[in-house]
Motif scaffolding. Sequence first.
Motif, mmCIF file in Angstrom:
data_model
loop_
_atom_site.group_PDB
_atom_site.id
_atom_site.type_symbol
_atom_site.label_atom_id
_atom_site.label_comp_id
_atom_site.label_asym_id
_atom_site.label_seq_id
_atom_site.Cartn_x
_atom_site.Cartn_y
_atom_site.Cartn_z
ATOM 1 N N ASP A 95 0.987 -1.304 -0.192
ATOM 2 C CA ASP A 95 -0.150 -0.209 -0.235
ATOM 3 C C ASP A 95 1.036 1.264 -0.115
ATOM 4 O OD1 ASP A 95 -2.506 1.541 0.465
ATOM 5 O OD2 ASP A 95 -3.361 -0.182 0.959
ATOM 6 N N LYS A 96 0.084 2.273 -0.292
ATOM 7 C CA LYS A 96 0.913 3.663 -0.170
ATOM 8 C C LYS A 96 0.967 4.176 0.951
ATOM 9 C CE LYS A 96 -2.983 5.541 0.355
ATOM 10 N NZ LYS A 96 -3.056 5.910 1.721
ATOM 11 N N PRO A 97 1.959 5.091 1.327
ATOM 12 C CA PRO A 97 3.177 5.362 0.583
ATOM 13 C C PRO A 97 4.206 4.006 0.700
ATOM 14 C CG PRO A 97 3.353 6.200 2.693
ATOM 15 C CD PRO A 97 2.301 5.786 2.689
ATOM 16 N N MET A 98 4.959 3.996 -0.355
ATOM 17 C CA MET A 98 5.860 2.786 -0.520
ATOM 18 C C MET A 98 6.782 2.770 0.579
ATOM 19 S SD MET A 98 8.259 1.646 -3.753
ATOM 20 C CE MET A 98 9.703 0.602 -3.514
ATOM 21 N N LYS A 118 7.916 -9.985 -8.693
ATOM 22 C CA LYS A 118 7.030 -8.923 -9.006
ATOM 23 C C LYS A 118 6.361 -8.083 -8.222
ATOM 24 C CE LYS A 118 5.347 -11.634 -12.966
ATOM 25 N NZ LYS A 118 5.901 -10.682 -14.098
ATOM 26 N N THR A 119 6.042 -6.728 -8.286
ATOM 27 C CA THR A 119 5.730 -5.847 -7.161
ATOM 28 C C THR A 119 4.351 -5.147 -7.958
ATOM 29 O OG1 THR A 119 6.946 -3.960 -8.046
ATOM 30 C CG2 THR A 119 8.136 -5.551 -6.319
ATOM 31 N N ALA A 120 3.475 -4.787 -6.915
ATOM 32 C CA ALA A 120 2.442 -3.846 -7.148
ATOM 33 C C ALA A 120 2.233 -2.936 -5.960
ATOM 34 C CB ALA A 120 1.102 -4.760 -6.843
ATOM 35 N N TYR A 121 1.999 -1.464 -6.282
ATOM 36 C CA TYR A 121 1.915 -0.296 -5.679
ATOM 37 C C TYR A 121 0.568 -0.072 -5.620
ATOM 38 C CZ TYR A 121 2.691 4.377 -4.094
ATOM 39 O OH TYR A 121 2.919 5.581 -3.659
ATOM 40 N N GLY A 174 1.501 12.477 6.379
ATOM 41 C CA GLY A 174 1.325 13.522 5.522
ATOM 42 C C GLY A 174 0.271 13.314 4.405
ATOM 43 N N ARG A 175 -0.030 14.615 3.817
ATOM 44 C CA ARG A 175 -1.192 14.279 2.883
ATOM 45 C C ARG A 175 -0.585 14.217 1.397
ATOM 46 N NH1 ARG A 175 -4.600 12.468 4.721
ATOM 47 N NH2 ARG A 175 -5.862 13.045 3.278
ATOM 48 N N LEU A 176 0.752 14.388 1.299
ATOM 49 C CA LEU A 176 1.457 14.054 0.000
ATOM 50 C C LEU A 176 1.156 12.599 0.050
ATOM 51 C CD1 LEU A 176 4.197 16.440 -0.391
ATOM 52 C CD2 LEU A 176 2.171 16.310 -1.977
ATOM 53 N N ASN A 177 1.704 11.796 0.927
ATOM 54 C CA ASN A 177 1.986 10.190 1.157
ATOM 55 C C ASN A 177 0.714 9.591 0.558
ATOM 56 O OD1 ASN A 177 4.647 9.847 0.974
ATOM 57 N ND2 ASN A 177 4.672 9.962 3.467
ATOM 58 N N ASN A 178 -0.436 10.405 1.542
ATOM 59 C CA ASN A 178 -1.953 9.447 1.692
ATOM 60 C C ASN A 178 -3.058 10.253 0.648
ATOM 61 O OD1 ASN A 178 -1.040 7.615 3.704
ATOM 62 N ND2 ASN A 178 -0.093 9.514 4.410
ATOM 63 N N ASN A 179 -2.512 11.425 0.054
ATOM 64 C CA ASN A 179 -3.865 11.568 -0.902
ATOM 65 C C ASN A 179 -2.985 11.952 -2.262
ATOM 66 O OD1 ASN A 179 -5.027 14.569 -2.118
ATOM 67 N ND2 ASN A 179 -6.468 13.278 -1.183
#
Length: 376
Positions: A95-98, A118-121, A174-179
């Motif tokens: 899940d985000k943020p990485m 393999k990876t998924a974000y 932080g909102r950048l990481n989560n929005n």
Amino acid sequence: MSPKLNVLIAGTGFAGQGHAEAFRGAGANVVGIVGRTQSVVSEVATKMAIPDAGTNWQDALTSCQPDIVSIATPGGAHYEPIKQAIEYGCHVFCDKPMTDSGDTAAELYQLAQRNGVKTAYAASFRYAPSVLHAKQLVAEGAIGEPVEVECISHFNLEREIPFGWSHRKEDGGGRLNNNFTHTLSIVASVVGDKILRVIGEVRDDLGRAPIVEGVHNFTTRRDFIPKDLSDPALKWGQSNVEWSYTVLTQMQSPFAEKPVSVLFKHGGLVPRFHEDHIVFYGTKGAIYIKGHYGSGQLYLWSASKAWEEQPLPHNIAAAVPKIAGETQQCWHYLAREFVKDIQGEEVDPYPTFKEGSEYQQLIDVIRKNDNWTELP
């Protein structure tokens, strides 16, 4: 048929339980779950009928022997579990943020590349039905060449929400990481994922939050807001991340000759007047989607010179998992694509650690907040 893949989950909260349901929906076996507190992880495992529950990640990798690990903890706790899982040979769904920094995210991306996993974000709201619809319309030329995108959201979050990971940069807050990660992924999926330039401004307009014990689930944190904020015995934690941001990027699009200008405007603590929205403007029309993550109704402005509500195409409606809740629906979609890819089936491109590391490095640049020109 391919044998079922085994999945180990890191995290017991809303995301951990959501990831478990998503992988079960994709036909995988959820064989274990790991959390910080034994009583909590045991309770979740029992509720969800997950056979193995514990607090030691390395032991779980050995005992569960997963094909896939799913990382559903706050971003600051991602680095070591992901590194261990990659070295163990697991495919990774994160899940985000990485992570909490561009450097560690880039390191993990390179490690995954070297180890052939393999990876998924999971900046996964790109799979909201109306976003998929917008992607199809832009590709069909419904708005001509895209020239501009506008992503506007105001969350009006309670300032009294208890102090926790979302207030701390080192924990992935932080909102950048989560929005921003979600809206950037949405725009990239519709107009193109080549980011050429960025400029941005961030602001911490919260300052502090009350420290309260007992908050284990992100979705229930509002239930722990203190009733008496003037209590002299109340302790406070200091925020060190942004709660509002304004970011402007230029993105290269396969559907346009010139770079597309994209505005990302988010206020985490301020109220909205009209609905949050995402708009794609083109040389011949525009697409408007209600909702901060494009989960509402889609409208098209074209030759009629008016906004017209558009029905969801049958092919998109058929592809979207029949699951309640937009977050869960999007997790199901990405987990399904990830499992198919691992099993050797052909799938459309999905966000991976490549995007995750790029987004984290971009966030580091924006957070420097050094784009101002001082005037005499």
